[in-house]
Design a protein around this motif. Structure first.
Motif, mmCIF file in Angstrom:
data_model
loop_
_atom_site.group_PDB
_atom_site.id
_atom_site.type_symbol
_atom_site.label_atom_id
_atom_site.label_comp_id
_atom_site.label_asym_id
_atom_site.label_seq_id
_atom_site.Cartn_x
_atom_site.Cartn_y
_atom_site.Cartn_z
ATOM 1 N N GLY A 78 96.705 -0.103 -13.755
ATOM 2 C CA GLY A 78 95.252 0.099 -13.727
ATOM 3 C C GLY A 78 94.902 1.319 -12.889
ATOM 4 O O GLY A 78 94.083 2.156 -13.281
ATOM 5 N N GLY A 79 95.560 1.430 -11.727
ATOM 6 C CA GLY A 79 95.339 2.577 -10.845
ATOM 7 C C GLY A 79 95.749 3.873 -11.525
ATOM 8 O O GLY A 79 95.086 4.904 -11.361
ATOM 9 N N ALA A 80 96.835 3.820 -12.312
ATOM 10 C CA ALA A 80 97.312 5.025 -13.007
ATOM 11 C C ALA A 80 96.258 5.547 -13.975
ATOM 12 O O ALA A 80 96.049 6.751 -14.096
ATOM 13 N N LEU A 81 95.593 4.600 -14.648
ATOM 14 C CA LEU A 81 94.543 4.978 -15.599
ATOM 15 C C LEU A 81 93.420 5.722 -14.861
ATOM 16 O O LEU A 81 92.935 6.761 -15.322
ATOM 17 N N VAL A 82 93.030 5.178 -13.698
ATOM 18 C CA VAL A 82 91.975 5.805 -12.892
ATOM 19 C C VAL A 82 92.446 7.167 -12.384
ATOM 20 O O VAL A 82 91.709 8.156 -12.422
ATOM 21 N N ALA A 83 93.703 7.228 -11.917
ATOM 22 C CA ALA A 83 94.256 8.477 -11.392
ATOM 23 C C ALA A 83 94.286 9.546 -12.474
ATOM 24 O O ALA A 83 93.975 10.711 -12.235
ATOM 25 N N TRP A 84 94.674 9.125 -13.678
ATOM 26 C CA TRP A 84 94.771 10.048 -14.802
ATOM 27 C C TRP A 84 93.403 10.620 -15.150
ATOM 28 O O TRP A 84 93.244 11.830 -15.349
ATOM 29 N N ILE A 98 91.510 -3.297 -5.343
ATOM 30 C CA ILE A 98 90.639 -4.378 -5.830
ATOM 31 C C ILE A 98 91.347 -5.156 -6.941
ATOM 32 O O ILE A 98 91.314 -6.387 -6.967
ATOM 33 N N LEU A 99 92.047 -4.431 -7.829
ATOM 34 C CA LEU A 99 92.807 -5.108 -8.892
ATOM 35 C C LEU A 99 93.873 -6.021 -8.297
ATOM 36 O O LEU A 99 94.050 -7.154 -8.739
ATOM 37 N N LEU A 100 94.592 -5.506 -7.279
ATOM 38 C CA LEU A 100 95.658 -6.300 -6.653
ATOM 39 C C LEU A 100 95.081 -7.569 -6.014
ATOM 40 O O LEU A 100 95.604 -8.671 -6.210
ATOM 41 N N TRP A 101 93.997 -7.403 -5.272
ATOM 42 C CA TRP A 101 93.378 -8.562 -4.614
ATOM 43 C C TRP A 101 92.863 -9.567 -5.644
ATOM 44 O O TRP A 101 93.014 -10.769 -5.481
ATOM 45 N N ALA A 102 92.261 -9.038 -6.727
ATOM 46 C CA ALA A 102 91.712 -9.923 -7.763
ATOM 47 C C ALA A 102 92.833 -10.716 -8.432
ATOM 48 O O ALA A 102 92.712 -11.926 -8.642
ATOM 49 N N LEU A 103 93.956 -10.047 -8.752
ATOM 50 C CA LEU A 103 95.085 -10.727 -9.393
ATOM 51 C C LEU A 103 95.665 -11.789 -8.467
ATOM 52 O O LEU A 103 95.988 -12.902 -8.900
#
Lengths: 109, 232
Positions: A78-84, A98-103
């Protein structure tokens, strides 16, 4: 890590990094940077950063884990998509964390 | 000592890029504290090394207990790009004493290089080059140190249970995508990343350094093939 080896680490890394910054400014007119080296150096950031990123996602606990239970891999993708899309450090960290905490909150044990 | 007007031009020219510098420096401060460093150690490292990506790499390696030598080698490899900046800026830094060259070299950063070089290609007046660079580099250096200090202070408030160590690969990811400019750089990143995964089991984390060099070689090779195709 002991106090002394920590400061020695700073000194050695700092000195080496200073020399990398200084060398061609100092040697200008005496030694030219060879063309092949200039070409090779262009690939340093991409190769070095990828070598840091990939294993941190695939080996979160020290062993290979490519499954949907590897939350760091999922959050990292998910972070890679944002970074890209954004190339923004702050935004990538924010979304990835936030993704990590949510998961972990939703599926963590 | 008098300060040339172009010092201030360089400082002003660097203000927009501080939007990227300030948060990144703060992250490095938070990260340093998260791996157990004190405020004093954080600032000591920040002043002695002054190279964000390599500092974050050291923190990541510290958090997995890597050997000292691997931390040094990894940081040096990441900072190899400075030799390229050094060679590019060298013609503009001549006619200065060695001490002044050393000071300007010490303050060299990705951002100062980018801001200054884009200014240099636009002007031919020689005196202004080094003053402009000095203004830019000093502004970025100062902003970095102040922000790192704020980050180190904030870092003490972040609990370890938040898993902040995950911010390291995330920040590298953003920097990595920024470095992907064409097909050879993408190949360098893919090769470096995949080899690092395969070589993860090697002792002393040496796989990291190995993967980086093989990644560089892959990009170089891909570019050579591309150039050969273009000339045929």
């Amino acid at each position: 890590m002991s106090q002394s080896s920590l400061w020695l680490l700073f000194l050695v890394v700092g000195l080496g990094t200073f020399l990398q910054r200084f060398i061609f400014i100092y040697l200008f007119g005496k030694i030219e940077m060879p063309d092949w080296l200039r070409r090779a150096l262009r690939f340093v950031p991409a190769a070095a950063l990828a070598a840091l990123v990939f294993p941190a996602l695939t080996h979160p606990a020290g062993h290979l884990d490519i499954s949907t239970w590897n939350f760091r891999l999922l959050a990292g993708l998910g972070g890679a998509l944002v970074a890209w899309k954004s190339r923004n450090v702050m935004l990538t960290i924010l979304v990835g964390m936030i993704l990590l905490w949510a998961l972990e909150a939703a599926f963590g044990v | 000592m008098h300060i040339h007007k172009d010092f201030f031009a360089g400082a002003r020219g660097s203000l927009p890029i501080l939007i990227g510098v300030v948060p990144f420096a703060m992250i490095s401060g938070v990260a340093a504290v998260s791996v157990g460093m004190t405020f004093f150690e954080t600032m000591g490292m920040s002043v002695l090394v002054f190279a964000g990506a390599s500092q974050l790499a050291i923190f990541q390696l510290m958090s997995v207990g890597s050997p000292w030598l691997i931390m040094v080698l990894t940081a040096w490899v990441i900072n190899l790009r400075f030799t390229m900046y050094s060679a590019t800026l060298a013609p503009y830094m001549q006619k200065l004493s060695t001490w002044r060259k050393a000071l300007l070299a010490y303050m060299l950063s990705d951002q100062a290089f980018g801001v200054s070089l884009s200014h240099f290609v636009a002007t031919r007046e020689e005196v202004s080059h080094r003053w402009f660079y000095f203004g830019s580099a000093a502004t970025i250096w100062g902003a970095w140190q102040i922000s790192a200090a704020i980050g180190a202070w904030l870092g003490a408030l972040v609990p370890a249970s938040w898993g902040f160590d995950f911010a390291f690969p995330l920040s590298f990811m953003a920097l990595m995508f920024a470095a992907l400019r064409d097909r050879p750089t993408v190949i360098a990143a893919l090769a470096g990343g995949l080899i690092a995964v395969l070589a993860k089991g090697l002792p002393y984390n040496i796989g990291l350094v190995l993967a980086t060099f093989l990644g560089i070689a892959s990009g170089y090779l891909a570019e050579s093939l591309q150039m050969r195709e273009a000339t045929q």
